[in-house]
Write a protein that holds these residues in place. Structure first.
Motif, mmCIF file in Angstrom:
data_model
loop_
_atom_site.group_PDB
_atom_site.id
_atom_site.type_symbol
_atom_site.label_atom_id
_atom_site.label_comp_id
_atom_site.label_asym_id
_atom_site.label_seq_id
_atom_site.Cartn_x
_atom_site.Cartn_y
_atom_site.Cartn_z
ATOM 1 N N ASP A 20 0.844 -1.191 0.000
ATOM 2 C CA ASP A 20 0.000 0.000 0.000
ATOM 3 C C ASP A 20 0.882 1.245 0.000
ATOM 4 N N TRP A 21 0.773 2.066 -1.025
ATOM 5 C CA TRP A 21 1.641 3.234 -1.127
ATOM 6 C C TRP A 21 1.399 4.239 0.001
ATOM 7 N N GLN A 24 3.608 3.270 2.723
ATOM 8 C CA GLN A 24 4.987 3.631 2.398
ATOM 9 C C GLN A 24 5.261 5.096 2.740
ATOM 10 N N MET A 52 8.304 8.318 -6.346
ATOM 11 C CA MET A 52 6.845 8.419 -6.526
ATOM 12 C C MET A 52 6.425 9.759 -7.131
ATOM 13 N N HIS A 55 5.178 9.198 -10.559
ATOM 14 C CA HIS A 55 4.205 8.119 -10.747
ATOM 15 C C HIS A 55 3.026 8.613 -11.587
ATOM 16 N N ARG A 60 -0.514 9.802 -5.820
ATOM 17 C CA ARG A 60 0.816 9.404 -5.328
ATOM 18 C C ARG A 60 1.799 10.548 -5.472
ATOM 19 N N SER A 64 3.567 12.060 -2.206
ATOM 20 C CA SER A 64 5.024 11.987 -2.089
ATOM 21 C C SER A 64 5.624 13.370 -1.853
#
Length: 113
Positions: A20-21, A24, A52, A55, A60, A64
């Motif tokens: 799961d981003w 992260q 990211m 991305h 995301r 990020s």
């Protein structure tokens, strides 16, 4: 979160590999806030978030940039990467990049023009 959380650095570092981003991003940001005890893991997390920024998913890219800004010095190393998103085709991504750079102090100010 400070040095009191240093004993949890290993568990937080595992979040960097979570599928799961969102986990992260949270793990990277938390590692950076522990301090010197988690510096190596925080650097790894900042590199992950920096990747990211490019991305295809706009959420995301936004998360990020926000995560890197929250990371303090560990994230500010990537201010140049965040600045690249100032020309993103998505307005919210550009806004997140601008806010992140503002939160990065001198490192972000270098991209004010």
């Amino acid at each position: 979160i400070g040095e009191a959380a240093a004993s949890h650095a290993t568990a937080l570092a595992l979040l960097l590999q979570d599928p799961d981003w969102g986990a992260q991003v949270a793990g990277a940001a938390a590692l950076a806030r522990i301090g010197p005890e988690a510096a190596q893991d925080a650097e790894e997390g900042a590199e992950l978030l920096s990747g990211m920024l490019r991305h295809p998913d706009r959420e995301r890219r936004i998360a990020s940039a926000e995560g890197l800004a929250y990371m303090g010095a560990a994230g500010a190393i990537f201010a140049g990467n965040v600045a690249e998103n100032l020309v993103d085709p998505v307005l919210r991504v550009r806004q997140a990049a601008a806010r992140a750079l503002g939160d990065m102090g001198e490192a972000g100010a270098a991209y004010a023009d």
